[in-house]
Structure formats: C-alpha cells, structure tokens
Design an enzyme around this catalytic site. Structure first.
Site, PDB file in Angstrom:
ATOM      1  N   SER A   1       7.437  -5.227   4.937  1.00  0.00           N
ATOM      2  CA  SER A   1       6.658  -5.782   6.406  1.00  0.00           C
ATOM      3  C   SER A   1       5.187  -5.922   6.378  1.00  0.00           C
ATOM      4  O   SER A   1       4.675  -5.054   5.896  1.00  0.00           O
ATOM      5  CB  SER A   1       7.343  -4.710   7.669  1.00  0.00           C
TER       6      SER A   1
ATOM      7  N   TYR B   1       5.401  -7.609  15.703  1.00  0.00           N
ATOM      8  CA  TYR B   1       5.313  -6.456  14.800  1.00  0.00           C
ATOM      9  C   TYR B   1       6.054  -5.586  15.623  1.00  0.00           C
ATOM     10  O   TYR B   1       6.952  -4.932  15.127  1.00  0.00           O
ATOM     11  CB  TYR B   1       3.920  -6.022  14.334  1.00  0.00           C
TER      12      TYR B   1
ATOM     13  N   ASN C   1       8.089  -9.596  -1.979  1.00  0.00           N
ATOM     14  CA  ASN C   1       7.709 -10.937  -2.524  1.00  0.00           C
ATOM     15  C   ASN C   1       6.377 -11.059  -2.319  1.00  0.00           C
ATOM     16  O   ASN C   1       5.941 -12.541  -2.339  1.00  0.00           O
ATOM     17  CB  ASN C   1       8.374 -11.959  -1.389  1.00  0.00           C
TER      18      ASN C   1
ATOM     19  N   LYS D   1      25.139   0.184   2.738  1.00  0.00           N
ATOM     20  CA  LYS D   1      26.582   0.403   3.490  1.00  0.00           C
ATOM     21  C   LYS D   1      27.538   0.010   2.114  1.00  0.00           C
ATOM     22  O   LYS D   1      28.417   0.793   1.701  1.00  0.00           O
ATOM     23  CB  LYS D   1      26.729  -0.677   4.095  1.00  0.00           C
TER      24      LYS D   1
ATOM     25  N   PHE E   1       0.781  -1.201  -0.045  1.00  0.00           N
ATOM     26  CA  PHE E   1       0.018   0.010   0.041  1.00  0.00           C
ATOM     27  C   PHE E   1       0.769   1.167  -0.245  1.00  0.00           C
ATOM     28  O   PHE E   1       1.103   2.005  -1.045  1.00  0.00           O
ATOM     29  CB  PHE E   1      -0.987  -0.007   1.271  1.00  0.00           C
TER      30      PHE E   1
HETATM   31  N1  LIG Z   1      -0.086   1.737   6.614  1.00  0.00           N
HETATM   32  C1  LIG Z   1       0.031   1.818   7.842  1.00  0.00           C
HETATM   33  O1  LIG Z   1      -0.764   2.613   8.530  1.00  0.00           O
HETATM   34  C2  LIG Z   1       1.442   1.832   8.387  1.00  0.00           C
HETATM   35  C3  LIG Z   1       1.498   2.220   9.626  1.00  0.00           C
HETATM   36  C4  LIG Z   1       2.730   2.134  10.324  1.00  0.00           C
HETATM   37  C5  LIG Z   1       4.073   1.598   9.655  1.00  0.00           C
HETATM   38  N2  LIG Z   1       3.704   1.165   8.500  1.00  0.00           N
HETATM   39  C6  LIG Z   1       4.725   0.687   7.742  1.00  0.00           C
HETATM   40  O2  LIG Z   1       4.666   0.870   6.399  1.00  0.00           O
HETATM   41  C7  LIG Z   1       5.371  -0.178   5.484  1.00  0.00           C
HETATM   42  C8  LIG Z   1       4.485  -0.610   4.641  1.00  0.00           C
HETATM   43  O3  LIG Z   1       3.090  -0.945   5.128  1.00  0.00           O
HETATM   44  P1  LIG Z   1       1.791  -1.011   4.057  1.00  0.00           P
HETATM   45  O4  LIG Z   1       0.715  -0.487   4.907  1.00  0.00           O
HETATM   46  O5  LIG Z   1       2.124  -0.639   2.925  1.00  0.00           O
HETATM   47  O6  LIG Z   1       1.723  -2.690   4.291  1.00  0.00           O
HETATM   48  P2  LIG Z   1       1.522  -3.787   3.001  1.00  0.00           P
HETATM   49  O7  LIG Z   1       1.280  -4.898   3.585  1.00  0.00           O
HETATM   50  O8  LIG Z   1       0.465  -3.075   1.992  1.00  0.00           O
HETATM   51  O9  LIG Z   1       3.169  -3.371   2.416  1.00  0.00           O
HETATM   52  C9  LIG Z   1       4.189  -4.384   2.736  1.00  0.00           C
HETATM   53  C10 LIG Z   1       4.731  -4.780   1.523  1.00  0.00           C
HETATM   54  O10 LIG Z   1       5.818  -5.463   1.812  1.00  0.00           O
HETATM   55  C11 LIG Z   1       6.228  -6.771   1.319  1.00  0.00           C
HETATM   56  N3  LIG Z   1       6.903  -7.710   2.186  1.00  0.00           N
HETATM   57  C12 LIG Z   1       6.667  -8.111   3.393  1.00  0.00           C
HETATM   58  N4  LIG Z   1       7.711  -8.959   3.646  1.00  0.00           N
HETATM   59  C13 LIG Z   1       8.307  -9.462   2.701  1.00  0.00           C
HETATM   60  C14 LIG Z   1       9.579  -9.806   2.396  1.00  0.00           C
HETATM   61  N5  LIG Z   1      10.136 -10.682   3.296  1.00  0.00           N
HETATM   62  N6  LIG Z   1      10.263  -9.745   1.266  1.00  0.00           N
HETATM   63  C15 LIG Z   1       9.856  -8.751   0.536  1.00  0.00           C
HETATM   64  N7  LIG Z   1       8.745  -8.069   0.582  1.00  0.00           N
HETATM   65  C16 LIG Z   1       8.052  -8.144   1.603  1.00  0.00           C
HETATM   66  C17 LIG Z   1       4.641  -7.159   0.849  1.00  0.00           C
HETATM   67  O11 LIG Z   1       4.420  -8.133   0.228  1.00  0.00           O
HETATM   68  C18 LIG Z   1       4.070  -5.543   1.011  1.00  0.00           C
HETATM   69  O12 LIG Z   1       3.944  -5.725  -0.512  1.00  0.00           O
HETATM   70  C19 LIG Z   1       5.502  -1.357   6.520  1.00  0.00           C
HETATM   71  O13 LIG Z   1       6.742  -1.524   6.832  1.00  0.00           O
HETATM   72  C20 LIG Z   1       4.676  -0.937   7.512  1.00  0.00           C
HETATM   73  O14 LIG Z   1       5.351  -1.501   9.180  1.00  0.00           O
HETATM   74  C21 LIG Z   1       2.416   1.388   8.040  1.00  0.00           C
END
Ligand SMILES: NC(=O)c1ccc[n+]([C@@H]2O[C@H](COP(=O)([O-])OP(=O)(O)OC[C@H]3O[C@@H](n4cnc5c(N)ncnc54)[C@H](O)[C@@H]3O)[C@@H](O)[C@H]2O)c1
Length: 324
Positions: free
Chosen positions: A74, A144, A32, A104, A11
């Site tokens: 993540s 998490y 992935n 790095k 997202f």
């Molecule tokens: N959306 C929020 O409100 C929010 C709030 C706090 C933090 N975040 C952080 O922002 C980042 C994105 O969140 P999001 O809401 O877009 O979530 P999301 O689940 O839509 O996106 C996460 C992406 O990471 C990929 N991914 C996960 N594990 C992986 C791996 N081992 N190798 C390769 N790709 C991998 C997933 O396939 C996915 O496309 C995350 O790190 C999340 O912790 C988001």
C-alpha cells in the site's frame, strides 16, 4: 515456512523480508514497485530463499502454497497516497481480498499491515485499540484511512466467515534506513533538509505531536504479533511523544546542521496529536520499543546521506542528458 510478503520491496516490507530470512524462512516478495524500489531488496539478489515477483496485487495472482501471508502492500506516505488515491483504495480492498483468498486457499496465517490513520484526527489520546476513530470520509486523506479501515473489516470478515487465522497490526509512524527520501513524512523531510543545509519546513506552529518508532523495533513487534494468537488489532509504535518542533531541533542536533526553521500552513486534516497506547502489546506480546529518537536518527543518518547522493547524481545525470 514459505512466507508471502506483499509490498516487500517497500520500506517496512523489505525489513520484514530480512527478518523472516534471518529466521530461516523462505520469502516470496510480491510488489509492483509503485512506491517501493529494487534497491531495498538488492542485497537479497543472491539469496536462494528469497524470490521477487513483480506483480500488482490488485490483480488476481497466485504464488503457490504459503504458510503465512503478510499483506503490507500500500502507498503509505501522504505524498504517495494522495498521488495514487485510486490505487490506494484498490490495494486496501481488491489487494486485501486477493491476499486473504490466498491465505484461505492455502490455509495460511494472515497479517494485515494497518495503520494509526484508522484513528483519523483522534478525539482520544493516547489511542487505544478500542477507540473507533475520527475520520473524515471524504477528505483528501480518506483514500488511505478508509482503505485501511475497509481492509481491517475484510480481514475480520475472512476470520468470521472463512475461519482464516488473521492478525491486524496498527503501525504508528515508523522511520529508519530505506524510508523514501521524498515521501513528505516528518523524518525524511527534516533529515533531507538538514543534511542539505536547507531550511526545515514546519507546518502550522509545530506544536502538533507525533511519536516515531525505529524500524527494528517495529519489525520485532510485527514478528511477535505474527507468532501470537491475538486476532483483534494491536498498536505497534513508540509511545514517546515529540512536538514537531522538538523533532526538528533533534534532527539539527544529530546532523550538526545549521539550517533555519521555516513555517508553512497546516495541510487539511493533519492530525494534531498521535500517540499509541501500547499496553496491549506490552502485556500480551512482552514488546516495547528500545531505540529512542536520537539514537534512531543517528542510526539512519548514513542511509539518508547516501540517498541524497544517489538523488543528486540522478538529477545531475538528467541535467547532463538535457544539455546534450
Ligand atoms: N511506515 C509507516 O510509518 C507506516 C505507518 C502505518 C502503516 N504503514 C503500513 O505499512 C505498510 C508498508 O508501508 P511503508 O512505509 O513500507 O511504505 P512503502 O511505500 O515503502 O511500501 C509499500 C510497498 O507496497 C508496494 N505496493 C503498493 N501498491 C501495490 C500493489 N497494488 N501491488 C503490489 N505492490 C504494491 C509498493 O511498491 C511498496 O514497495 C503499508 O501497508 C502501510 O500502510 C506504514
């Protein structure tokens, strides 16, 4: 610049890829597809400056020289990280090490997408970056919360020991188009239920509060932080606080839905309140959110309608296959 975005098919990551491409950078998206989707980046299929690599970042990988690494991979929603607890711990630890090693190796700048979950169920309100948090290290959300806290520690260690030029972004609840329909977060749950005419599920008495940041505001904050020289964590989120019940009523208004509201018990370790103190971002980045919740919900409605249609069509297809 040639820029790496891990989690770029998710997202927030996919919106970040769009914004970086709009600034004329070359973008390598490594994902992935664990919780992300090719649908989020389908519009970039013919973009010559965009490259998609399907790869688990918990395994070593190398995409060649890059100038900036954004580590956004993540699972992020409670539904996802509770289903993929071990992967979540790994992507904050192994995944962070691998992305930091790339930064790095190529002398690239680095940004970690961290989270307000680092504050746990906060005893300080609103949360300033200096607050150390109140996290249950062994509860169901710890996979998490602790993964991200570890990732922050790893990021600071690479800065101290290896002189990597790092930044730490603490994202607060963000929503908008491409948010997964089934991720169990407040906005997607309410929008889905309201648009389907189903009851809106409120956990607890609905008096717990959240603040919601529209994705374009979040991405603007990310870009500003990426260009800055701030190396300590920075909160990027919307400080306007709503009770869950207020949010439910706003969704009903925006969608013109007549769905009733039902109540269910509060899940374990659900934070009672969450609101960013964004004075640091205001002062040092000149950033603050512009889109209020009502406008953001309106801007997201078309996406949620389409996502529901896609989901229903897929369900109907599956039922047909079973019947055949
Ligand atoms: N959306 C929020 O409100 C929010 C709030 C706090 C933090 N975040 C952080 O922002 C980042 C994105 O969140 P999001 O809401 O877009 O979530 P999301 O689940 O839509 O996106 C996460 C992406 O990471 C990929 N991914 C996960 N594990 C992986 C791996 N081992 N190798 C390769 N790709 C991998 C997933 O396939 C996915 O496309 C995350 O790190 C999340 O912790 C988001």
């Amino acid at each position: 610049m040639r820029v790496l975005v891990t989690g770029g098919a998710g997202f927030v990551g996919s919106h970040l890829c769009d914004a970086l491409l709009a600034e004329n950078h070359q973008v390598v998206c490594v994902d992935n597809l664990l919780t992300g989707s090719l649908r989020n980046i389908a519009h970039l299929k013919n973009e010559p400056r965009f490259e998609f690599v399907q790869q688990d970042v918990n395994q070593p990988y190398d995409v060649g020289p890059v100038d900036y690494v954004f580590h956004f991979a993540s699972p992020a929603s409670p539904v996802d990280y509770m289903e993929h607890g071990i992967e979540t711990l790994k992507v904050g630890s192994l995944g962070s090490f691998h992305s930091l090693d790339l930064a790095k190796k190529y002398g690239a700048k680095y940004m970690l997408a961290s989270t307000s979950e680092c504050y746990g169920d906060p005893l300080e309100h609103p949360q300033k970056e200096t607050y150390w948090g109140n996290v249950n290290t062994i509860g169901p959300r710890s996979v998490y919360d602790e993964s991200k806290r570890f990732a922050e520690a790893a990021t600071m260690a690479y800065r101290r020991y290896h002189k990597v030029d790092t930044r730490i972004l603490r994202i607060f609840n963000t929503y908008g188009p491409r948010l997964q329909l089934n991720d169990g977060r407040v906005i997607s749950n309410f929008m889905k239920q309201a648009l389907r005419g189903e009851p809106l599920t409120v956990y607890g008495d609905g008096k717990q509060t959240r603040s919601f940041c529209y994705v374009s505001d979040e991405v603007e904050g990310i870009l500003r932080l990426s260009r800055s020289d701030i190396h300590d964590p920075v909160n990027i989120g919307n400080p306007v606080e709503f009770t869950i019940l207020e949010c439910a009523h706003l969704v009903l208004k925006v969608t013109a839905s007549r769905s009733p509201i039902t109540y269910e018990p509060l899940p374990q370790d659900d934070p009672k309140q969450r609101r960013p103190d964004i004075s640091k971002a205001r002062e040092l980045l000149g950033w603050e959110p512009k889109i209020n919740l009502e406008t953001g919900l309106k801007l997201s409605m078309e996406y949620f309608q389409q996502a529901i249609e896609i989901q229903d069509a897929a369900k109907a297809g599956r039922q047909q296959t079973v019947a055949v």
